[in-house]
Scaffold this motif. Structure first.
Motif, PDB file in Angstrom:
ATOM      1  N   VAL A 164       0.824  -1.210   0.000  1.00  0.00           N
ATOM      2  CA  VAL A 164       0.000   0.000   0.000  1.00  0.00           C
ATOM      3  C   VAL A 164       0.861   1.264   0.000  1.00  0.00           C
ATOM      4  N   TYR A 165       1.963   1.247   0.755  1.00  0.00           N
ATOM      5  CA  TYR A 165       2.839   2.417   0.856  1.00  0.00           C
ATOM      6  C   TYR A 165       4.279   2.031   0.525  1.00  0.00           C
ATOM      7  N   PRO A 166       4.551   1.710  -0.736  1.00  0.00           N
ATOM      8  CA  PRO A 166       5.859   1.164  -1.126  1.00  0.00           C
ATOM      9  C   PRO A 166       7.033   2.108  -0.897  1.00  0.00           C
ATOM     10  N   ASP A 167       6.798   3.415  -0.913  1.00  0.00           N
ATOM     11  CA  ASP A 167       7.885   4.370  -0.726  1.00  0.00           C
ATOM     12  C   ASP A 167       8.022   4.849   0.720  1.00  0.00           C
ATOM     13  N   PHE A 168       7.158   4.354   1.576  1.00  0.00           N
ATOM     14  CA  PHE A 168       7.158   4.769   2.984  1.00  0.00           C
ATOM     15  C   PHE A 168       7.858   3.739   3.872  1.00  0.00           C
ATOM     16  N   VAL A 169       7.793   2.470   3.455  1.00  0.00           N
ATOM     17  CA  VAL A 169       8.294   1.352   4.265  1.00  0.00           C
ATOM     18  C   VAL A 169       9.665   0.910   3.766  1.00  0.00           C
ATOM     19  N   GLU A 170      10.628   0.841   4.679  1.00  0.00           N
ATOM     20  CA  GLU A 170      11.975   0.414   4.304  1.00  0.00           C
ATOM     21  C   GLU A 170      12.162  -1.099   4.385  1.00  0.00           C
ATOM     22  N   ARG A 171      11.569  -1.721   5.400  1.00  0.00           N
ATOM     23  CA  ARG A 171      11.700  -3.176   5.558  1.00  0.00           C
ATOM     24  C   ARG A 171      10.488  -3.710   6.322  1.00  0.00           C
ATOM     25  N   LYS A 296       9.202  -2.921  -2.990  1.00  0.00           N
ATOM     26  CA  LYS A 296      10.512  -2.281  -2.900  1.00  0.00           C
ATOM     27  C   LYS A 296      11.211  -2.554  -1.568  1.00  0.00           C
ATOM     28  N   ALA A 297      10.459  -2.699  -0.512  1.00  0.00           N
ATOM     29  CA  ALA A 297      11.044  -2.870   0.818  1.00  0.00           C
ATOM     30  C   ALA A 297      11.741  -4.214   0.950  1.00  0.00           C
ATOM     31  N   LYS A 298      12.753  -4.265   1.807  1.00  0.00           N
ATOM     32  CA  LYS A 298      13.412  -5.518   2.119  1.00  0.00           C
ATOM     33  C   LYS A 298      12.510  -6.347   3.038  1.00  0.00           C
ATOM     34  N   GLY A 299      12.438  -7.633   2.788  1.00  0.00           N
ATOM     35  CA  GLY A 299      11.549  -8.477   3.568  1.00  0.00           C
ATOM     36  C   GLY A 299      12.237  -9.654   4.219  1.00  0.00           C
ATOM     37  N   LEU A 300      11.780  -9.990   5.417  1.00  0.00           N
ATOM     38  CA  LEU A 300      12.193 -11.211   6.127  1.00  0.00           C
ATOM     39  C   LEU A 300      10.927 -12.008   6.392  1.00  0.00           C
ATOM     40  N   ASP A 314       3.690 -22.239   1.512  1.00  0.00           N
ATOM     41  CA  ASP A 314       3.083 -21.018   0.985  1.00  0.00           C
ATOM     42  C   ASP A 314       4.091 -19.874   0.973  1.00  0.00           C
ATOM     43  N   SER A 315       4.888 -19.791   2.039  1.00  0.00           N
ATOM     44  CA  SER A 315       5.900 -18.736   2.116  1.00  0.00           C
ATOM     45  C   SER A 315       6.987 -18.933   1.070  1.00  0.00           C
ATOM     46  N   GLU A 316       7.344 -20.185   0.820  1.00  0.00           N
ATOM     47  CA  GLU A 316       8.350 -20.467  -0.201  1.00  0.00           C
ATOM     48  C   GLU A 316       7.891 -19.951  -1.568  1.00  0.00           C
ATOM     49  N   ILE A 317       6.618 -20.166  -1.874  1.00  0.00           N
ATOM     50  CA  ILE A 317       6.078 -19.686  -3.145  1.00  0.00           C
ATOM     51  C   ILE A 317       6.115 -18.163  -3.193  1.00  0.00           C
ATOM     52  N   GLU A 318       5.687 -17.526  -2.112  1.00  0.00           N
ATOM     53  CA  GLU A 318       5.656 -16.060  -2.102  1.00  0.00           C
ATOM     54  C   GLU A 318       7.060 -15.472  -2.214  1.00  0.00           C
ATOM     55  N   VAL A 319       8.012 -16.038  -1.500  1.00  0.00           N
ATOM     56  CA  VAL A 319       9.385 -15.523  -1.561  1.00  0.00           C
ATOM     57  C   VAL A 319      10.001 -15.738  -2.944  1.00  0.00           C
ATOM     58  N   SER A 320       9.557 -16.764  -3.653  1.00  0.00           N
ATOM     59  CA  SER A 320      10.083 -17.008  -4.998  1.00  0.00           C
ATOM     60  C   SER A 320       9.780 -15.852  -5.949  1.00  0.00           C
ATOM     61  N   PHE A 321       8.771 -15.054  -5.626  1.00  0.00           N
ATOM     62  CA  PHE A 321       8.441 -13.879  -6.433  1.00  0.00           C
ATOM     63  C   PHE A 321       9.231 -12.643  -6.001  1.00  0.00           C
ATOM     64  N   MET A 322       9.964 -12.776  -4.896  1.00  0.00           N
ATOM     65  CA  MET A 322      10.674 -11.618  -4.325  1.00  0.00           C
ATOM     66  C   MET A 322      12.147 -11.948  -4.113  1.00  0.00           C
ATOM     67  N   LYS A 323      12.753 -12.607  -5.070  1.00  0.00           N
ATOM     68  CA  LYS A 323      14.116 -13.110  -4.911  1.00  0.00           C
ATOM     69  C   LYS A 323      15.130 -12.008  -4.637  1.00  0.00           C
ATOM     70  N   ASN A 324      14.870 -10.820  -5.116  1.00  0.00           N
ATOM     71  CA  ASN A 324      15.831  -9.733  -4.950  1.00  0.00           C
ATOM     72  C   ASN A 324      15.578  -8.874  -3.716  1.00  0.00           C
ATOM     73  N   THR A 325      14.430  -9.092  -3.062  1.00  0.00           N
ATOM     74  CA  THR A 325      14.094  -8.199  -1.939  1.00  0.00           C
ATOM     75  C   THR A 325      13.799  -8.917  -0.635  1.00  0.00           C
ATOM     76  N   ALA A 326      13.510 -10.212  -0.671  1.00  0.00           N
ATOM     77  CA  ALA A 326      13.107 -10.900   0.556  1.00  0.00           C
ATOM     78  C   ALA A 326      13.858 -12.216   0.705  1.00  0.00           C
ATOM     79  N   ARG A 327      14.017 -12.641   1.952  1.00  0.00           N
ATOM     80  CA  ARG A 327      14.604 -13.956   2.206  1.00  0.00           C
ATOM     81  C   ARG A 327      13.737 -14.734   3.181  1.00  0.00           C
TER      82      ARG A 327
END
Length: 361
Positions: A164-171, A296-300, A314-327
């Protein structure tokens, strides 16, 4: 060898996120109500909507938001907040938010006519995030959110914040939660819901006294899902001798906790918010992969290995779409969903260590 937590206080028999607890080790600033006026929500509007929140630490420090989960009150958030906790109020300005319908923010139980009880409108996660954003920016003067962290419904809010607020949240940190509530998860939610609404004392939400039959039935259905099968196999439900048998555990921990702290209409409205979660409904026309890939935010992302309704797959699938931003970091535990909610010290230590590393990256 079975390792079970020791319970030194009578209140600790209950799931932590269902409790009103008093923690003295945190630097609390104040509990506050923010008045929105008329506030648009998914099911219409609330004429005099309020958001309950609590702040800790110096507003000049980086801001971290920690919203409540299902069954959570503001008091229940303090297992992660304090000088000796990962949300260190001497280093960060921590803001905890109460979800709409948790009984502290606007809810069926505290909203006057004509939107009281069963007439309370449906509320989405996006509604909650917009309300929290208003508090942060209009009341607290926050320009950037250093991190949002949440467990369960709090984890789903963390995902929503990033969308919702991609430029407001850093992580953001999502513990035992998902960006979209799966069909299996929705199927689970129908169980406790049906047990409550079909009870003879629920009266279609027009009850005048606590619907004992309905809430007790709700708690019984819910109790089987929050812990993993291995936890029951290892007699975790006996709480190291606190309970003599399974029946006592269900009655004293799950029936009583909901009866003491929760209103039935609040429970159902929150359940509907949970079931409708899907960040891709906000943008990208339901394409979850595209939506998550644009974050855009970094995710854990921290699922529990034994979670029955937010499984790690389910989390594995979701993280597969965010390979550059989340682990992805899986919590290796038998405690099921409750691993992420402060249910035992071993998982707490692991989770907080991973979050500390994430904050230092």
């Amino acid at each position: 060898m079975i390792c079970l937590p020791e319970f030194s206080h009578p209140a600790s028999r209950y799931p932590r996120y269902l409790l009103f607890q008093n923690y003295q080790h945190v630097q609390r600033v104040k509990d506050t109500i923010y008045y929105h006026g008329r506030f648009r929500v998914a099911g219409g509007s609330i004429p005099d909507a309020v958001t309950a929140y609590r702040t800790y630490g110096d507003p000049e420090n980086p801001c971290i938001v920690f919203p409540t989960c299902y069954g959570g009150k503001l008091d229940s958030q303090e297992y992660m907040v304090g000088n000796d906790k990962v949300l260190d109020s001497t280093k960060y300005f921590v803001v905890t938010f109460a979800l709409f319908s948790n009984g502290e923010s606007s809810s069926p139980s505290n909203t006057p006519e004509p939107y009281n009880g069963p007439y309370f409108p449906a509320v989405s996660y996006e509604d909650n995030i917009r309300a929290q954003y208003a508090v942060l920016t209009q009341k607290l003067g926050i320009k950037k959110l250093h991190m949002v962290i949440g467990f369960s419904m709090g984890a789903q809010q963390a995902y929503y914040w990033a969308v919702v607020y991609p430029d407001f949240v850093e992580r953001y940190v999502a513990i035992c939660g998902s960006a979209r509530t799966s069909p299996h998860n929705q199927c689970f939610l129908e169980g406790p819901k049906a047990a409550l609404v079909a009870s003879k004392d629920f009266d279609n939400g027009h009850y005048r006294t606590t619907p004992q039959h309905g809430i007790r039935a709700f708690g019984r259905v819910f109790s089987a899902w929050v812990y993993g099968q291995a936890w029951f196999r290892e007699y975790g439900h006996l709480r190291a001798g606190l309970y003599p048998d399974l029946a006592t555990f269900i009655r004293e921990e799950w029936e009583l906790s909901f009866l003491q702290a929760w209103d039935a209409n609040d429970m159902l409205t929150l359940l509907a918010t949970w079931g409708a979660a899907d960040v891709s409904s906000i943008r990208d026309g339901g394409d979850l992969g595209k939506c998550l890939g644009a974050i855009k935010a970094k995710g854990l992302i921290m699922p529990s290995k034994s979670d029955l309704y937010f499984p790690p797959e389910d989390s594995e699938i979701e993280v597969s779409f965010m390979k550059n931003t989340a682990r992805l970091v899986v919590i290796d535990t038998v405690h099921g969903h409750m691993a992420g909610g402060g249910s035992n010290s071993e998982d707490d230590i692991f989770i907080q260590a991973e979050v500390r590393k994430f904050l230092e990256e």
